[in-house]
Design a protein around this motif. Structure first.
Motif, PDB file in Angstrom:
ATOM      1  N   PHE A 155       0.856  -1.185   0.000  1.00 22.79           N
ATOM      2  CA  PHE A 155       0.000   0.000   0.000  1.00 22.79           C
ATOM      3  C   PHE A 155       0.895   1.240   0.000  1.00 22.79           C
ATOM      4  CE2 PHE A 155      -2.672  -3.293   1.717  1.00 22.79           C
ATOM      5  CZ  PHE A 155      -3.949  -3.003   1.279  1.00 22.79           C
ATOM      6  N   CYS A 156       0.268   2.396  -0.148  1.00 21.92           N
ATOM      7  CA  CYS A 156       0.986   3.662   0.004  1.00 21.92           C
ATOM      8  C   CYS A 156       0.079   4.663   0.690  1.00 21.92           C
ATOM      9  CB  CYS A 156       1.450   4.211  -1.350  1.00 21.92           C
ATOM     10  SG  CYS A 156       0.121   4.709  -2.460  1.00 21.92           S
ATOM     11  N   LEU A 157       0.688   5.680   1.285  1.00 21.19           N
ATOM     12  CA  LEU A 157      -0.071   6.816   1.801  1.00 21.19           C
ATOM     13  C   LEU A 157      -0.219   7.810   0.649  1.00 21.19           C
ATOM     14  CD1 LEU A 157       1.420   7.471   5.369  1.00 21.19           C
ATOM     15  CD2 LEU A 157      -0.556   6.090   4.702  1.00 21.19           C
ATOM     16  N   GLY A 158      -1.450   8.127   0.312  1.00 22.61           N
ATOM     17  CA  GLY A 158      -1.717   8.885  -0.901  1.00 22.61           C
ATOM     18  C   GLY A 158      -1.150  10.290  -0.908  1.00 22.61           C
ATOM     19  N   PRO A 159      -0.285  10.593  -1.890  1.00 22.26           N
ATOM     20  CA  PRO A 159       0.141  11.967  -2.100  1.00 22.26           C
ATOM     21  C   PRO A 159      -0.833  12.728  -3.004  1.00 22.26           C
ATOM     22  CG  PRO A 159       1.351  10.530  -3.564  1.00 22.26           C
ATOM     23  CD  PRO A 159       0.424   9.647  -2.770  1.00 22.26           C
ATOM     24  N   THR A 160      -1.682  11.977  -3.695  1.00 18.80           N
ATOM     25  CA  THR A 160      -2.693  12.498  -4.601  1.00 18.80           C
ATOM     26  C   THR A 160      -3.638  11.333  -4.904  1.00 18.80           C
ATOM     27  OG1 THR A 160      -3.031  13.644  -6.706  1.00 18.80           O
ATOM     28  CG2 THR A 160      -1.267  11.999  -6.634  1.00 18.80           C
ATOM     29  N   HIS A 161      -4.753  11.580  -5.610  1.00 19.39           N
ATOM     30  CA  HIS A 161      -5.785  10.544  -5.687  1.00 19.39           C
ATOM     31  C   HIS A 161      -6.292  10.279  -7.106  1.00 19.39           C
ATOM     32  CE1 HIS A 161      -5.856  10.625  -1.332  1.00 19.39           C
ATOM     33  NE2 HIS A 161      -6.760   9.665  -1.329  1.00 19.39           N
ATOM     34  N   GLU A 162      -5.476  10.485  -8.128  1.00 23.99           N
ATOM     35  CA  GLU A 162      -5.929  10.195  -9.490  1.00 23.99           C
ATOM     36  C   GLU A 162      -6.299   8.722  -9.656  1.00 23.99           C
ATOM     37  OE1 GLU A 162      -3.889  13.986  -9.676  1.00 23.99           O
ATOM     38  OE2 GLU A 162      -3.222  12.057  -8.874  1.00 23.99           O
ATOM     39  N   GLU A 163      -5.491   7.843  -9.093  1.00 23.41           N
ATOM     40  CA  GLU A 163      -5.761   6.406  -9.238  1.00 23.41           C
ATOM     41  C   GLU A 163      -7.048   5.997  -8.522  1.00 23.41           C
ATOM     42  OE1 GLU A 163      -1.516   6.898 -10.247  1.00 23.41           O
ATOM     43  OE2 GLU A 163      -2.799   7.673  -8.655  1.00 23.41           O
ATOM     44  N   VAL A 164      -7.238   6.508  -7.318  1.00 21.76           N
ATOM     45  CA  VAL A 164      -8.406   6.114  -6.526  1.00 21.76           C
ATOM     46  C   VAL A 164      -9.695   6.622  -7.170  1.00 21.76           C
ATOM     47  CG1 VAL A 164      -9.536   6.322  -4.280  1.00 21.76           C
ATOM     48  CG2 VAL A 164      -7.060   6.010  -4.409  1.00 21.76           C
ATOM     49  N   ILE A 165      -9.687   7.894  -7.621  1.00 22.78           N
ATOM     50  CA  ILE A 165     -10.906   8.426  -8.228  1.00 22.78           C
ATOM     51  C   ILE A 165     -11.188   7.732  -9.559  1.00 22.78           C
ATOM     52  CG2 ILE A 165      -9.857  10.323  -9.536  1.00 22.78           C
ATOM     53  CD1 ILE A 165     -13.086  10.575  -7.461  1.00 22.78           C
ATOM     54  N   SER A 166     -10.144   7.351 -10.281  1.00 16.32           N
ATOM     55  CA  SER A 166     -10.348   6.634 -11.545  1.00 16.32           C
ATOM     56  C   SER A 166     -10.960   5.263 -11.294  1.00 16.32           C
ATOM     57  CB  SER A 166      -9.015   6.490 -12.299  1.00 16.32           C
ATOM     58  OG  SER A 166      -8.499   7.748 -12.673  1.00 16.32           O
ATOM     59  N   ASP A 167     -10.529   4.607 -10.226  1.00 14.80           N
ATOM     60  CA  ASP A 167     -11.109   3.312  -9.869  1.00 14.80           C
ATOM     61  C   ASP A 167     -12.576   3.467  -9.504  1.00 14.80           C
ATOM     62  OD1 ASP A 167     -10.771   0.392  -9.119  1.00 14.80           O
ATOM     63  OD2 ASP A 167     -11.429   1.222  -7.189  1.00 14.80           O
ATOM     64  N   LEU A 168     -12.905   4.521  -8.756  1.00 12.80           N
ATOM     65  CA  LEU A 168     -14.307   4.774  -8.411  1.00 12.80           C
ATOM     66  C   LEU A 168     -15.125   5.019  -9.671  1.00 12.80           C
ATOM     67  CD1 LEU A 168     -16.467   5.397  -6.191  1.00 12.80           C
ATOM     68  CD2 LEU A 168     -15.761   7.798  -6.400  1.00 12.80           C
ATOM     69  N   ALA A 169     -14.576   5.814 -10.589  1.00  7.01           N
ATOM     70  CA  ALA A 169     -15.319   6.161 -11.802  1.00  7.01           C
ATOM     71  C   ALA A 169     -15.554   4.939 -12.688  1.00  7.01           C
ATOM     72  CB  ALA A 169     -14.561   7.238 -12.578  1.00  7.01           C
ATOM     73  N   ARG A 170     -14.558   4.057 -12.836  1.00  2.25           N
ATOM     74  CA  ARG A 170     -14.739   2.908 -13.725  1.00  2.25           C
ATOM     75  C   ARG A 170     -15.738   1.914 -13.157  1.00  2.25           C
ATOM     76  NH1 ARG A 170      -8.829  -0.118 -13.330  1.00  2.25           N
ATOM     77  NH2 ARG A 170      -8.908  -0.698 -11.121  1.00  2.25           N
ATOM     78  N   ARG A 171     -15.943   1.949 -11.846  1.00  5.62           N
ATOM     79  CA  ARG A 171     -16.937   1.061 -11.235  1.00  5.62           C
ATOM     80  C   ARG A 171     -18.350   1.629 -11.293  1.00  5.62           C
ATOM     81  NH1 ARG A 171     -14.399  -2.656  -7.526  1.00  5.62           N
ATOM     82  NH2 ARG A 171     -12.144  -2.282  -7.385  1.00  5.62           N
ATOM     83  N   GLU A 172     -18.462   2.972 -11.303  1.00  2.00           N
ATOM     84  CA  GLU A 172     -19.779   3.586 -11.137  1.00  2.00           C
ATOM     85  C   GLU A 172     -20.325   4.279 -12.386  1.00  2.00           C
ATOM     86  OE1 GLU A 172     -21.335   2.928  -8.446  1.00  2.00           O
ATOM     87  OE2 GLU A 172     -19.607   2.050  -7.415  1.00  2.00           O
ATOM     88  N   LEU A 173     -19.465   4.738 -13.277  1.00  2.73           N
ATOM     89  CA  LEU A 173     -19.941   5.455 -14.458  1.00  2.73           C
ATOM     90  C   LEU A 173     -20.184   4.465 -15.596  1.00  2.73           C
ATOM     91  CD1 LEU A 173     -17.605   8.599 -14.412  1.00  2.73           C
ATOM     92  CD2 LEU A 173     -19.901   8.339 -13.437  1.00  2.73           C
ATOM     93  N   ARG A 174     -21.355   4.559 -16.208  1.00  6.84           N
ATOM     94  CA  ARG A 174     -21.720   3.619 -17.265  1.00  6.84           C
ATOM     95  C   ARG A 174     -22.087   4.324 -18.569  1.00  6.84           C
ATOM     96  NH1 ARG A 174     -19.347   0.865 -14.591  1.00  6.84           N
ATOM     97  NH2 ARG A 174     -19.937  -0.940 -13.314  1.00  6.84           N
ATOM     98  N   SER A 175     -22.668   5.519 -18.474  1.00  6.75           N
ATOM     99  CA  SER A 175     -23.214   6.176 -19.664  1.00  6.75           C
ATOM    100  C   SER A 175     -22.739   7.623 -19.742  1.00  6.75           C
ATOM    101  CB  SER A 175     -24.738   6.147 -19.618  1.00  6.75           C
ATOM    102  OG  SER A 175     -25.294   7.011 -20.584  1.00  6.75           O
ATOM    103  N   TYR A 176     -22.677   8.118 -20.971  1.00  4.19           N
ATOM    104  CA  TYR A 176     -22.337   9.531 -21.172  1.00  4.19           C
ATOM    105  C   TYR A 176     -23.348  10.452 -20.504  1.00  4.19           C
ATOM    106  CZ  TYR A 176     -26.077  10.100 -24.630  1.00  4.19           C
ATOM    107  OH  TYR A 176     -27.297  10.194 -25.243  1.00  4.19           O
ATOM    108  N   ARG A 177     -24.561   9.923 -20.231  1.00  2.95           N
ATOM    109  CA  ARG A 177     -25.595  10.734 -19.586  1.00  2.95           C
ATOM    110  C   ARG A 177     -25.214  11.096 -18.150  1.00  2.95           C
ATOM    111  NH1 ARG A 177     -30.138  10.616 -22.816  1.00  2.95           N
ATOM    112  NH2 ARG A 177     -30.233   8.890 -24.318  1.00  2.95           N
TER     113      ARG A 177
END
Length: 619
Positions: A155-177
């Protein structure tokens, strides 16, 4: 005392409230806060809580400046009892400091919501797998603090969160809407700085606001990017800071375009280039200047000159009777471990960021003396682009290519060329912008301005990331045609805790901090002289405190059993914008002694004048 009596205290010709009772418990019955309850004709009018009293506030000020504190902000935040050091780059926020920090947070939250961002909160601890997917697990370097859990997972202590937010987005976003969407957090970050210094300015643990937006096309990304740019401008303007937004390099975050927001201060680590006539501004890492006109000097015969022991541009120019601006210096660099020669005018300085981009390299460094000798067989100081013994790719700065009759190394020890000219004596190499601009250069955006350089402290950065992370982590949605499409991303950061330090660097004098009104922990400090000995003075001060607080002002009542000089020095040190003083003498006269923090002289004002002035300042 004339004009006052404890059985029915008067302030000039005005009746004051009578203290009805004193309690050593708060409203929950806990013996923590002392409250004085004042009544008028038997009715409770206000209560003065000891949390606003200096005698009860945890405020450990220091007379001496700690030896480790170099910057003014570090010195004054320690001396004023705002922060305390736990370990290198780690600080505890004390009550006064936390009040300032929360004020910054409040303004940031208001402007983020105004810009359409929604608040979330992501974990500090992040799994290595995400960083390995993005390719940053190794690339980020030793600033990434890595650790293992009990199962030996990385693991790491986050210096920034691009990876974490991208993981959240790929799990939750489905449509351009579902797009565009902009999510932000205010949360602790950790970067394992090799040499933490300057207090909050370069700490290992810090508070940051980071936002991330997701888009179906570039037009949508550009719209949100501009909205966040505008929101950042409002944040820093509301906080009362002098700042500039500048073109900037994307650095380790990556992406295609970015702007930095800098608080202007002499102690700033960054050089900010700005035009005297237009709104052009850029970090020196990316700043450009208008091209120099081609020299009209007649070409002179080329000759080789003996220059024994000459290794610097200044010594070369002096011996040959020319200026450093007539020298072309040749630098051997290693771009991703591949050698290149870079040519600059002798009076210019290499910009490593620009050169890295020009060579399309991941990393760039100057070659060592040993590498230069091994590769070219020539020591430093005598390298030149003419008659190289080993073919090496060459890239020249525009200003070097504008020279006529220039001098450069002859690739022979103790010899230099004089009066070389492009195309006549050697081929003209490819051109690039490789130099740091200098004060006085012509602006690249307008015809009349010249460039100046100021120091700045970076407090915000906005990026157009494009598909840098969404492609690597597979963040995609169904577009209007029903097909998978990789989304575009934006990233927007504000150094919340760094703003506190930057504000001090811009707002101080010999007495202490001078907080901008929007940042001060309290709006007003009221000094009750000898409050322990004079109940009438304490009651008048408490009554004014309640009156101002009822109007929405935040007041610190200094009721400590200290000499007036100590009380005044404390309020100056902690930097409250306004100071009111009440004593037996002024109470008898029906006036208050008022002084603004940035002023040197006090004024005597009536109660009505005090209230009108303070409410007018707030408006």
């Amino acid at each position: 005392m004339p004009g006052a009596s404890w059985g029915g205290i008067r302030f000039g010709n005005h009746a004051l409230w009578q203290p009805k009772a004193a309690s050593m418990s708060n409203h929950d019955g806990c013996p923590l806060l002392q409250r004085l309850v004042f009544t008028y004709t038997g009715h409770i009018i206000f209560t003065a809580s000891s949390r606003m009293r200096a005698s009860q506030l945890f405020l450990p000020t220091l007379k001496e400046t700690p030896a480790e504190a170099e910057l003014v902000s570090h010195q004054l935040l320690l001396r004023g009892g705002f922060i305390r050091r736990l370990a290198s780059g780690l600080y505890t926020w004390l009550p006064l400091g936390l009040l300032v920090l929360r004020r910054v947070e409040a303004v940031v939250r208001e402007e983020m919501e105004r810009a359409g961002a929604q608040e979330i909160l992501m974990p500090v601890v992040q799994p290595a797998e995400l960083w390995q997917e993005s390719g940053r697990w190794e690339m980020y370097g030793p600033e990434l603090l890595r650790l293992k859990d009990r199962h030996q997972r990385d693991f790491c202590l986050g210096p920034t969160h691009e990876e974490v937010i991208s993981d959240l987005a790929r799990r939750e976003l489905r449509s351009y809407r579902q797009l565009p969407i902009n999510l932000y957090q205010i949360q602790t970050k950790f970067r394992d700085e090799i040499r933490p210094r300057f207090g909050l300015m370069r700490a290992r643990e810090f508070l940051m606001k980071d936002a991330y937006s997701f888009h179906i096309d570039q037009a949508s990304l550009q719209e949100t990017y501009q909205a966040m740019y505008d929101a950042y401008s409002r944040v820093f303007a509301r906080l009362g800071l002098e700042f500039r937004a500048v073109d900037a390099d994307t650095g380790a975050i990556g992406g295609k375009a970015s702007h930095e927001f800098h608080v202007l201060a002499d102690s700033g680590e960054d050089a900010i280039v700005h035009c005297s006539a237009c709104d052009y501004a850029a970090n020196q890492e990316l700043a450009r200047s208008a091209p120099d006109p081609q020299s009209s000097a007649a070409p002179l015969p080329a000759e080789r000159a003996s220059t024994p022991g000459i290794r610097s541009v200044e010594a070369q120019a002096k011996q040959l009777g020319i200026t450093p601006g007539q020298v072309v210096k040749t630098l051997l660099v290693m771009a991703d471990d591949t050698p290149h020669l870079l040519l600059l005018r002798g009076d210019d300085e290499l910009n490593l960021i620009k050169a890295t981009h020009a060579l399309d390299a991941q990393s760039l460094r100057l070659a060592t003396a040993e590498e230069t000798q091994d590769l070219l067989g020539i020591p430093f100081g005598f390298i030149g682009p003419k008659d190289l013994p080993v073919p090496v790719p060459i890239l020249a700065d525009h200003r070097a290519l504008a020279l006529h009759n220039f001098s450069t190394g002859a690739n022979v020890v103790d010899e230099h060329w004089l009066n070389l000219n492009w195309e006549r004596d050697l081929p003209r190499p490819p051109a690039a912008d490789l130099r740091n601009v200098q004060a006085g250069d012509a602006c690249p955006h307008c015809a009349t301005g010249v460039l100046g350089i100021r120091r700045g402290i970076e407090v915000g950065h906005v990026f157009q990331l494009g598909t840098r992370y969404s492609e690597k982590l597979g963040v995609k949605v169904l577009n209007e045609a029903g097909k998978d499409q990789i989304v575009l991303m934006g990233c927007y950061g504000i150094g919340v805790s760094r703003i506190v330090a930057a504000a001090v660097e811009q707002n101080f004098d010999e007495r202490g901090i001078c907080w901008p009104a929007a940042l001060a922990p309290f709006d007003v400090g009221i000094v009750a002289i000898q409050a322990k000995k004079s109940p009438a003075v304490l009651a008048a001060a408490a009554a004014m405190t309640a009156q101002l607080e009822a109007q929405g002002l935040r007041v610190l009542l200094d009721d400590r059993d200290e000499r007036p000089g100590v009380q005044f020095a404390t309020l100056d040190l902690i930097g409250l914008p306004h100071r009111l003083v009440i004593s037996d003498k002024t109470l008898a006269q029906g006036v208050w002694e008022y002084r603004a923090r940035r002023e040197s002289d006090s004024r005597l004002l009536s109660e009505a004048e005090v209230v009108a002035l303070l409410l007018g300042e707030r408006a």
